[in-house]
Design an enzyme around this catalytic site. Structure first.
Site, PDB file in Angstrom:
ATOM      1  N   SER A 167      49.547  41.145 -64.117  1.00 21.45           N
ATOM      2  CA  SER A 167      50.977  41.384 -64.123  1.00 21.45           C
ATOM      3  C   SER A 167      51.686  40.940 -62.850  1.00 21.45           C
ATOM      4  CB  SER A 167      51.235  42.876 -64.322  1.00 21.45           C
ATOM      5  OG  SER A 167      50.724  43.620 -63.213  1.00 21.45           O
ATOM      6  N   LYS A 194      55.911  41.879 -55.090  1.00 17.09           N
ATOM      7  CA  LYS A 194      55.939  42.285 -56.495  1.00 17.09           C
ATOM      8  C   LYS A 194      56.849  43.501 -56.674  1.00 17.09           C
ATOM      9  CE  LYS A 194      52.730  43.519 -60.260  1.00 17.09           C
ATOM     10  NZ  LYS A 194      51.304  43.672 -60.613  1.00 17.09           N
ATOM     11  N   SER A 249      45.333  42.059 -62.346  1.00 17.47           N
ATOM     12  CA  SER A 249      46.707  41.564 -62.241  1.00 17.47           C
ATOM     13  C   SER A 249      47.008  40.719 -61.019  1.00 17.47           C
ATOM     14  CB  SER A 249      47.689  42.742 -62.287  1.00 17.47           C
ATOM     15  OG  SER A 249      47.708  43.321 -63.567  1.00 17.47           O
TER      16      SER A 249
END
Length: 473
Positions: A154, A79, A178
């Site tokens: 996210s 990420k 997330s």
């Protein structure tokens, strides 16, 4: 269709036997990215040349009989709020100051030392909060199961990338859900470890007291393999817990005889969580599967649910606003609309609000601890629906069906695993969360793995992978 394996465990067995090379495995994953990423928006940056070179090095080491790492040759996505040495970390932001975020974060260094091949940085929401902003120059992550829907946030790109087989596993972060929300919408497995279990240095912060880094993969077993490498104290992170780790795969073959499983279906609270027929079916299958494995299923209610979830949300906004306060004042329009809408509430919380939120959080943590003396794990929905239509994504934060089903556990800090457990009528995946005692990831993973031995929801593949371009490749 490229016959590459879809789980880390399967890939490791094939690599060890010589039936597959790491170069073939990584090249197959990158072929899928070539074919699909323009549509799915998984990657911010791809490190294809470096990844192939690392895969070749792994194959060479294997052929020479050198010791292999526990994730040797496995393609991994990271990420893009976690630093890697290959290139800059953007946090998907026009505002992010990269000067203090370079090199490998501890968790990336550990994966690399274990032989993992870093294939690229995956898309997120700006600083891991908000919703997609079509006005900013960043990829829009789309759900491989239906590209008209968002994966949720996210850790969006990591969730979509695992589901679309662009890498076998990846890193996500979780401040209010997330990891678990994209895992649920993409039909994969994601683990939020206990707060402090995995070091988070080298990660752009959102909420200092709520942030977690965790693994995302197809299966509970794969998440356990990754956690074996990722977990453990690091002096580079002052919030890192100096608590012994263990082999998280060791107990995964055991049945659940005598285990007490609490199920909180979240069907109450003024009808806002009223169960859909799909959730009803999923919970019926879940209860039957766990019972068949020897578990005792017990209905439970999460203590102080609404106020603890609210306290976590207040703290996330207040802590995020504290980090961004000056830039929000000076560069408001450079931030995404979704981040502005969330952190823009920060100035309205007082110091007294933050202190009270911490008090409520402490009460909730103690109450959950007491409940987990009566049961071994607690299961709830991850989200109450599948996917998020882009036409209504601006209302993502308005209702309780997303963050509030997950944020409770960030406030408490317990380890929580999201696993697939069915599909909506529209064919979108659904997920449930399995929460356990602090630093007892082993039990959480054991329950998830047991459920996945008698179901195959986690192995279902989105139709986009049958694209003729991929099939021809």
């Amino acid at each position: 269709m490229n016959p590459n394996p879809v789980t880390v465990h399967e890939a490791l067995l094939l690599l060890e036997s010589g039936a597959l090379s790491s170069e073939e495995l990584v090249a197959g994953a990158l072929e899928k990215a070539d074919a699909l990423d323009t549509e799915l928006g998984v990657f911010i940056s791809r490190y294809s040349e470096q990844a192939i070179a690392a895969a070749r090095d792994s194959d060479k080491a294997r052929s020479q009989g050198r010791p292999m790492g526990p994730l040797e040759g496995i393609p991994i996505g990271v990420k893009d709020i976690i630093t890697t040495k290959e290139g800059p970390t953007t946090a998907q932001s026009l505002v992010f100051d990269q000067s203090s975020f370079s090199g490998d974060a501890t968790v990336v260094a550990r994966l690399r030392a274990a032989g993992a091949v870093i294939v690229g940085k995956t898309s997120t929401m700006e600083f891991a909060i908000g919703t997609p902003d079509f006005e900013k120059p960043f990829p829009i992550p789309r759900n491989p199961w239906n590209t008209k829907t968002w994966t949720g946030g996210s850790s969006s790109g990591t969730g979509g990338g695992v589901a679309a087989e662009m890498f076998l596993a990846g890193l996500g972060t979780d401040t209010g859900g997330s990891i678990r929300i994209p895992a649920a919408t993409c039909g994969i497995t994601g683990l939020k470890p206990t707060y402090g279990r995995v070091p988070k240095d080298g990660c752009a912060p959102l909420g200092f007291s709520l942030d977690h880094i965790g693994p995302m993969a197809r299966t509970s077993y794969d998440c356990a393999l990754m956690l074996n490498v990722m977990a453990g104290h690091s002096s580079a992170d002052p919030t890192s817990a100096d608590v012994p780790t263990q082999d998280y795969t060791a107990g995964l073959g055991r049945d659940l005889t005598g285990m007490r499983v609490g199920i909180a279906r979240m069907a109450e609270r003024d009808g806002e969580f009223s169960a859909s027929s799909e959730l009803d079916a999923g919970f019926a299958e879940l209860a039957a599967a766990l019972t068949s494995l020897g578990a005792v299923v017990i209905p439970v209610t999460l203590p102080h649910y609404e106020v603890v979830a609210t306290a976590g949300l207040v703290l996330m906004i207040a802590e995020g606003y504290a980090y961004h306060r000056q830039d929000l004042q000076q560069r408001w329009s450079d931030y995404s609309q979704g981040l502005r809408e969330c952190l823009g509430m920060g100035p309205f919380y007082t110091a007294a609000d933050v202190v009270q939120a911490q008090r409520v959080r402490s009460v909730g943590r103690d109450a959950v601890g007491a409940l987990l003396e009566d049961v071994d794990v607690i299961i709830t929905p991850t989200i109450s629906a599948g996917g998020f239509d882009f036409e209504t994504v601006d209302r993502y934060w308005d209702g309780p069906s997303t963050v509030n089903l997950t944020g409770y556990w960030n406030a408490c800090g317990n380890p929580v695993l999201s696993v697939p457990f069915g599909f909506t009528a529209a064919g979108l995946p659904l997920g449930v969360q399995i929460a356990g005692r602090a630093f007892d990831e082993s039990t959480v993973l054991r329950v998830g793995h047991a459920f996945q031995t008698v179901t195959d929801h986690h192995l279902q593949r989105p139709a986009i992978l049958e694209d003729p371009v991929l099939s021809a490749g």
